[in-house]
Design an enzyme around this catalytic site. Structure first.
Site, PDB file in Angstrom:
ATOM      1  NE  ARG A  69      -2.990   0.299   3.336  1.00  0.00           N
ATOM      2  CZ  ARG A  69      -2.271   0.533   4.490  1.00  0.00           C
ATOM      3  NH1 ARG A  69      -2.001   1.946   4.674  1.00  0.00           N
ATOM      4  NH2 ARG A  69      -2.530  -0.073   5.455  1.00  0.00           N
ATOM      5  CE1 TYR A 121     -15.750  11.816 -14.744  1.00  0.00           C
ATOM      6  CE2 TYR A 121     -14.931  11.576 -12.421  1.00  0.00           C
ATOM      7  CZ  TYR A 121     -15.569  11.018 -13.599  1.00  0.00           C
ATOM      8  OH  TYR A 121     -15.914   9.738 -13.584  1.00  0.00           O
ATOM      9  CG  ASP A 193      -8.235  16.622 -13.903  1.00  0.00           C
ATOM     10  OD1 ASP A 193      -7.505  15.835 -14.912  1.00  0.00           O
ATOM     11  OD2 ASP A 193      -9.046  16.018 -13.319  1.00  0.00           O
ATOM     12  CE  LYS A 218     -11.799   8.574 -17.381  1.00  0.00           C
ATOM     13  NZ  LYS A 218     -11.928   9.733 -16.803  1.00  0.00           N
TER      14      LYS A 218
HETATM   15  C1  PLP Z   1     -12.364  10.395 -15.392  1.00  0.00           C
HETATM   16  C2  PLP Z   1     -11.919  11.645 -14.758  1.00  0.00           C
HETATM   17  C3  PLP Z   1     -11.698  11.953 -13.882  1.00  0.00           C
HETATM   18  C4  PLP Z   1     -11.844  10.436 -12.541  1.00  0.00           C
HETATM   19  O1  PLP Z   1     -10.869   9.699 -12.858  1.00  0.00           O
HETATM   20  P1  PLP Z   1     -11.247   7.946 -12.424  1.00  0.00           P
HETATM   21  O2  PLP Z   1     -10.033   7.063 -12.983  1.00  0.00           O
HETATM   22  O3  PLP Z   1     -12.582   7.620 -13.309  1.00  0.00           O
HETATM   23  O4  PLP Z   1     -11.390   8.008 -11.028  1.00  0.00           O
HETATM   24  C5  PLP Z   1     -11.047  12.884 -13.092  1.00  0.00           C
HETATM   25  N1  PLP Z   1     -10.975  14.080 -13.968  1.00  0.00           N
HETATM   26  C6  PLP Z   1     -11.389  13.932 -15.530  1.00  0.00           C
HETATM   27  C7  PLP Z   1     -11.010  15.111 -16.142  1.00  0.00           C
HETATM   28  C8  PLP Z   1     -11.795  12.638 -15.934  1.00  0.00           C
HETATM   29  O5  PLP Z   1     -11.986  12.777 -17.104  1.00  0.00           O
END
Ligand code: PLP
Length: 403
Positions: A69, A121, A193, A218
């Protein structure tokens, strides 16, 4: 800066990274990661250390690995790779993007206030507003692409600005440099982000952002098969706090998913270049279509923040959103595409259509959603790496069947 016409062509994105084996093009570093090969055996693919725990040689002795972890060799290779790609000193890998964002929020305490992009998001909105607001944090949701709105929403207790740029799903661009200046003046931090462009096209740390966060699910993992999340940064003063937060939150990435993500990253450059190359003709085709009202794509020269985008990113990525003229076309389009898949998520090799209203942004209250532009005629397209002509033909066919 090269001519916009050349975007997607060879050297537009040839940015370098400081890897342990030299200052090399990001294209090279994505392939080899932080370590060219595993020194013990010469393995070229990082071994999957599928072990939850590690033997101690003796009391107060450690191999450097204790319990997965906190630290795991496969995940460590990925964490170092992310740090290099984001031009940072530190990288942390989480089970999901939400796990990464949640761990960052642990840096704050009751009474702290954060300014957050209103167009972001939906899961992030839910996490902040439904959970962390209960623990005494407060959030102002603003259109951060308008810097005066950011300034107006600052309070004495503002400790951070959290932005998504380009934003999800309206493709607005926030000025990373200006946000960094504003928040640094009052000793706070900027969190960016960077999911939509990936480190291949944008490095927020170079522009003054303190922390970068990714949904690694992604573009980084890239194959619609793995969930992952990342934080990258260079702040020595936050390094221990972030490691402890990751360890305490317990959302560390598993060794196998770390390996899948490392494998995905090997092709990040070729994938990103193809996503980008495919998105442009599709965006142009949609813009001309009689059933489409408006297309949101940062690569259009008449995008309101086109020059800002050019000044802080090296590409426009593969994301497009558009308004249909008629709401009745929404269910038909989603049903009639055959090659393109109607599914939540983005950034994978397969092209996906998403309906933000009920999928990614379902958690956001109606008034706020509408103010951000997420209405019932908005469709989001994550352009994959298939052939662009085939994708256009599939959309064309779906529109035709809708008539
Ligand atoms: C999908 C997404 C998230 C969340 O990520 P997960 O891997 O689904 O937890 C956060 N920010 C953006 C811009 C996203 O597209």
């Amino acid at each position: 800066m090269p001519d916009p016409k050349d975007i997607g062509e060879t050297d537009y994105c040839n940015i370098s990274c400081n890897s342990p084996y030299g200052k090399l093009s990001m294209r090279t570093v994505t392939v080899h990661g932080a370590t060219l090969f595993e020194p013990k055996t010469g393995a070229i693919s990082t071994p999957i250390y599928q072990s939850s725990t590690f033997r101690h040689p003796g009391l107060y002795e450690t191999t450097g690995f204790d319990y997965s972890r906190g630290i795991n060799p496969t995940r460590m290779e990925l964490e170092k790779t992310i740090a290099i790609l984001e031009h940072g000193k530190y990288g942390l890998a989480f089970a999901t993007g939400m796990g990464a964002i949640s761990s960052i929020i642990k840096l704050f305490k009751p009474g702290d206030h954060l300014v957050v992009s209103e167009d972001l998001y939906g899961g992030t909105y839910r996490l902040f507003n439904e959970y962390y607001a209960r623990y005494g944090l407060s959030f102002s949701w603003v259109d951060t692409s308008d810097i005066s709105m950011v300034e107006e929403s600052l309070r004495p207790e503002t400790r951070a600005i959290f932005i998504e740029t380009p934003s999800n799903p309206m493709m607005k661009i926030t000025d990373i440099r200006r946000c960094a200046e504003i928040i640094h003046k009052r000793g706070g931090i900027l969190i960016t982000d960077n999911t939509f462009l990936s480190p291949y096209y944008q490095n927020p740390l170079d522009l003054g952002s303190d922390l970068v966060v990714h949904s690694g699910t992604k573009y980084l993992a890239g194959h619609n098969d793995t969930l992952a999340g990342f934080v990258a940064h260079s702040r020595d003063d936050l390094a221990d706090a972030m490691i402890n937060s990751q360890k305490s939150e317990g959302a560390s990435l598993s060794p196998f998913d770390a390996w899948l993500t490392l494998r995905g990253i090997k092709t990040l450059s070729v994938r990103m270049e193809r996503h980008e190359k495919n998105a442009r003709p599709i965006a142009c085709w949609l813009r001309e279509h009689k059933r489409v009202e408006k297309v949101f794509y940062t690569g259009f020269e008449d995008h309101p923040q086109y020059s800002l985008s050019r000044s802080q990113a090296r590409g426009f990525g593969g994301m497009i959103s558009f308004y249909l003229k008629d709401k009745a076309d929404v269910p038909r389009l989603l049903k009639n595409v055959s090659l393109i898949l109607f599914a939540e998520s983005l950034g994978g090799v397969e092209t996906l259509l998403t309906y933000p209203l009920v999928q990614t942004h379902g958690a956001i209250p109606e008034a706020m959603r509408l103010s951000a532009g997420v209405n019932d005629r908005l469709i989001r397209l994550s352009v994959g790496i298939e052939d662009a002509e085939d994708l256009i033909a599939d959309l064309d066919n779906a529109f035709y069947k809708s008539e």
